[in-house]
Write a protein that holds these residues in place. Structure first.
Motif, PDB file in Angstrom:
ATOM      1  N   SER A 254       0.850  -1.185   0.000  1.00  0.00           N
ATOM      2  CA  SER A 254       0.000   0.000   0.000  1.00  0.00           C
ATOM      3  C   SER A 254       0.889   1.240   0.000  1.00  0.00           C
ATOM      4  CB  SER A 254      -0.912   0.022   1.227  1.00  0.00           C
ATOM      5  OG  SER A 254      -2.110  -0.659   0.983  1.00  0.00           O
ATOM      6  N   PRO A 255       0.539   2.245  -0.798  1.00  0.00           N
ATOM      7  CA  PRO A 255       1.407   3.419  -0.887  1.00  0.00           C
ATOM      8  C   PRO A 255       1.547   4.130   0.443  1.00  0.00           C
ATOM      9  CG  PRO A 255      -0.719   3.811  -1.960  1.00  0.00           C
ATOM     10  CD  PRO A 255      -0.656   2.361  -1.651  1.00  0.00           C
ATOM     11  N   ALA A 256       2.778   4.377   0.830  1.00  0.00           N
ATOM     12  CA  ALA A 256       3.096   5.116   2.049  1.00  0.00           C
ATOM     13  C   ALA A 256       4.192   6.121   1.699  1.00  0.00           C
ATOM     14  CB  ALA A 256       3.546   4.177   3.162  1.00  0.00           C
ATOM     15  N   ALA A 257       3.941   7.376   1.945  1.00  0.00           N
ATOM     16  CA  ALA A 257       4.823   8.446   1.480  1.00  0.00           C
ATOM     17  C   ALA A 257       6.086   8.564   2.324  1.00  0.00           C
ATOM     18  CB  ALA A 257       4.066   9.771   1.499  1.00  0.00           C
ATOM     19  N   ASN A 258       7.050   9.290   1.767  1.00  0.00           N
ATOM     20  CA  ASN A 258       8.222   9.760   2.515  1.00  0.00           C
ATOM     21  C   ASN A 258       9.062   8.654   3.127  1.00  0.00           C
ATOM     22  OD1 ASN A 258       7.362  12.383   1.974  1.00  0.00           O
ATOM     23  ND2 ASN A 258       6.209  12.537   3.885  1.00  0.00           N
ATOM     24  N   ALA A 259       9.296   7.579   2.382  1.00  0.00           N
ATOM     25  CA  ALA A 259      10.129   6.493   2.910  1.00  0.00           C
ATOM     26  C   ALA A 259      11.538   6.969   3.223  1.00  0.00           C
ATOM     27  CB  ALA A 259      10.168   5.335   1.925  1.00  0.00           C
ATOM     28  N   GLY A 260      11.967   8.070   2.613  1.00  0.00           N
ATOM     29  CA  GLY A 260      13.288   8.614   2.881  1.00  0.00           C
ATOM     30  C   GLY A 260      13.460   9.099   4.306  1.00  0.00           C
ATOM     31  N   GLY A 487       0.967  -1.188   4.425  1.00  0.00           N
ATOM     32  CA  GLY A 487       1.661   0.083   4.267  1.00  0.00           C
ATOM     33  C   GLY A 487       2.735   0.286   5.309  1.00  0.00           C
ATOM     34  N   ARG A 488       2.320   0.637   6.542  1.00  0.00           N
ATOM     35  CA  ARG A 488       3.292   0.887   7.606  1.00  0.00           C
ATOM     36  C   ARG A 488       4.281  -0.270   7.790  1.00  0.00           C
ATOM     37  NH1 ARG A 488      -1.159   3.130  10.495  1.00  0.00           N
ATOM     38  NH2 ARG A 488      -0.899   5.306  11.191  1.00  0.00           N
ATOM     39  N   PRO A 489       3.821  -1.548   7.842  1.00  0.00           N
ATOM     40  CA  PRO A 489       4.779  -2.628   8.112  1.00  0.00           C
ATOM     41  C   PRO A 489       5.944  -2.672   7.128  1.00  0.00           C
ATOM     42  CG  PRO A 489       2.547  -3.428   8.403  1.00  0.00           C
ATOM     43  CD  PRO A 489       2.431  -2.058   7.810  1.00  0.00           C
TER      44      PRO A 489
END
Length: 550
Positions: A254-260, A487-489
């Motif tokens: 699931s799309p989750a932003a700002n992985a950086g 997403g979060r996991p």
């Protein structure tokens, strides 16, 4: 490091995942040019991180010799430091934000305080790197700063580490071996230790009391299995199809932003891990990395969906959609549950709240509902998006449309009527409306009220939110879901261990899903039926089988 798709065997069951068997090679020339946006020491640092065996980048040494790259002297940047002509430097690139001042959610003053100079630190603490290129027109992206004109020591980092940075550094040095993680929760526990407070506050934060977030996880305990026995289950097939795209497992990113914020390589670890595991990835429109870089990293046969927040300026959204289609994305995840951002208190408390000293000095600061990383993006969203706008979306793209954020059976029905190809039952990970129902409960409502939608495949139905176990996935599939998003996991797994963490999580889920199927007495996902699930009428959400950790 070259990785090969994993093969696991148990009895006569063999599961092989992944579209390719190699991890990939050196970046193409286009990526090198893109990396030059971050000049000086930043380029060298990123080149070393992404290409640990390639040696120094010759492009850093010969940046001025590259064609088609507009170089601007630092002294020219310094001349544009007023409201009438406002330029800023972010990660080595120069932008003209004069016309954007009035649109900035945090107000013009914060930008003007960095006009004519390097705003990278202030920008990066609130925004993903790719955001500027997404919200500004190409003409406002003026070019790259000429490294030869930078003041001496401009990129030198002599500042001492903050207390939180020291904590993170120590935690990274003491990070446990990956093979010690045997559950999704284990990966999250490690991530919490090695992430900055800002990053953890952004990703973990839910709306208001966090009730929706907690209930997303707890609600799966409301459903119990009714297994069948004495059935041959030595061979199990966990593969499925999502909008005609093959997946090795009934899960997707699931799309989750700002992985950086969690890992220096941003979404690259998730892209590589998803390819290795053979699952589909939803890419956030507010990703750390631009679509061009993700496209170059994608393996042959790897499927990606593009998540879209509709911008108030429809031309911005149209440009993003056309780029996504041009770069080979296979579907659009249209986010429909964010007309405004929810109040995410943990994010607000770790990022940007007004300070007494600043208030006493008369500084204009963000209000408590404007602060935070998530809220910094909110003013770009179109709060007037409606069902009729699906016709506009159809006119812009030919990609299949999945509505992300549907929370009632009535809206599932409307999605069918409007010809959408899929709906993602989701409350945004509990980040939008507090006390919103858990997606698994919405799926149960669809099963009870409109079983024909699920049984006749009038639309593909997915869910995300609260998924932490393979049994959670199997429960959703029993009720009629096509697949389940996480997403979060995956964000946490990437933050903790990068690509290896993502692969580990996929392996954990693969084993748990296969085990649950065997113990239920099924060998194929199509064998999972509603009669294999029983809803507990006297369920107490305060006493679930597995408690969320905050």
């Amino acid at each position: 490091m070259n990785l090969r798709p994993p093969t696991r065997s148990s009895g006569s069951w063999i599961l092989t995942r992944g579209p390719g068997s190699t991890e990939g090679g050196i970046w193409s020339e286009l990526l090198i040019v893109a990396a030059l946006a971050a000049s000086g020491a930043y380029i060298a640092q990123q080149w070393t991180i992404r290409h640990p065996h390639a040696g120094p980048s010759p492009q850093v040494q010969n940046v001025a010799a590259l064609p088609n790259l507009q170089l601007i002297a630092y002294q020219e940047l310094q001349q544009h430091d007023t409201r009438e002509s406002c330029w800023i430097l972010v990660r080595g690139q120069i932008y003209d934000v004069t016309d954007f001042l009035a649109q900035h959610p945090g107000g013009a003053l914060i930008i003007l305080s960095h006009a004519g100079r390097d705003a990278t630190a202030a920008y990066s603490s609130h925004h993903p790197p790719a955001l500027l290129d997404n919200i500004l027109s190409p003409s406002q992206h003026l070019g790259a700063v000429d490294p030869a004109t930078l003041p001496p020591g401009h990129h030198a980092s002599s500042a001492e580490l903050t207390e939180d940075e020291q904590r993170v550094k120590q935690a990274r040095a003491e990070i446990p071996p990956l093979n010690m993680c045997i559950s999704v929760q284990d990966l999250e526990d490690v991530a919490k230790k090695v992430m900055s407070k800002v990053a953890w506050g952004y990703c973990m934060s839910g709306a208001d009391t966090m009730s929706a977030y907690k209930n997303n996880i707890a609600a799966f305990s409301r459903y119990a299995f009714r297994p069948r026995v004495l059935r041959p289950v030595s061979r199990v097939d966990t593969s499925c199809s999502i909008l005609g795209n093959p997946s090795a497992l009934p899960i997707f990113v699931s799309p989750a932003a700002n992985a950086g914020l969690g890992h220096p390589l941003g979404e690259l670890g998730i892209v590589r891990g998803a390819a290795y595991g053979g699952i589909i990835q939803g890419v956030a429109s507010t990703s750390t990395l631009p679509l061009a870089e993700l496209e170059m990293e994608r393996k042959d046969g790897q499927t990606m969906f593009f998540q879209l927040y509709v911008n108030k300026d429809r031309q911005v959204s149209e440009r993003l959609l056309r780029e996504a289609e041009r770069r080979g994305f296979k579907a659009v995840l249209l986010t429909v549950d964010t007309p405004v951002p929810g109040k995410r208190e943990m994010d607000l408390k770790t990022r940007g709240l007004p300070t007494p000293a600043a208030a006493a000095a008369g500084e204009k600061q963000l209000s408590s509902t404007q602060a935070g990383i998530a809220n910094s993006l909110g003013d770009y969203f179109d709060a007037n998006l409606c069902w009729d706008d699906l016709a506009w979306l159809r006119s812009v793209t030919k990609l299949p449309i999945i509505l992300k954020g549907v929370q009632t059976v009535e809206d599932v029905e409307l999605a069918v009527q409007h010809g959408c190809e899929g709906v993602l039952l989701s409350n945004h990970g509990g980040r939008q409306l507090d006390y919103a129902r858990a997606p698994i409960d919405v799926l149960y409502e669809v099963r009870k009220c409109r079983p024909d939608i699920l049984d006749e495949k009038k639309i593909e139905v997915y869910l995300d939110g609260g998924v932490r176990r393979g049994t959670d996935v199997v429960k959703a599939l029993c009720l009629g879901a096509t697949a389940v998003g996480m997403g979060r996991p995956l964000w946490y797994a990437n933050a903790a261990y990068g690509q290896k963490g993502v692969v580990k999580l996929i392996d954990i889920m693969a084993e748990e899903i296969a085990t649950a199927m065997r113990l239920l007495g099924v060998t194929n996902l199509s064998d999972l039926k509603p009669e294999m699930i029983s809803r507990i009428s006297n369920f107490d959400p305060r006493k679930p089988y597995h408690l969320p950790v905050i």
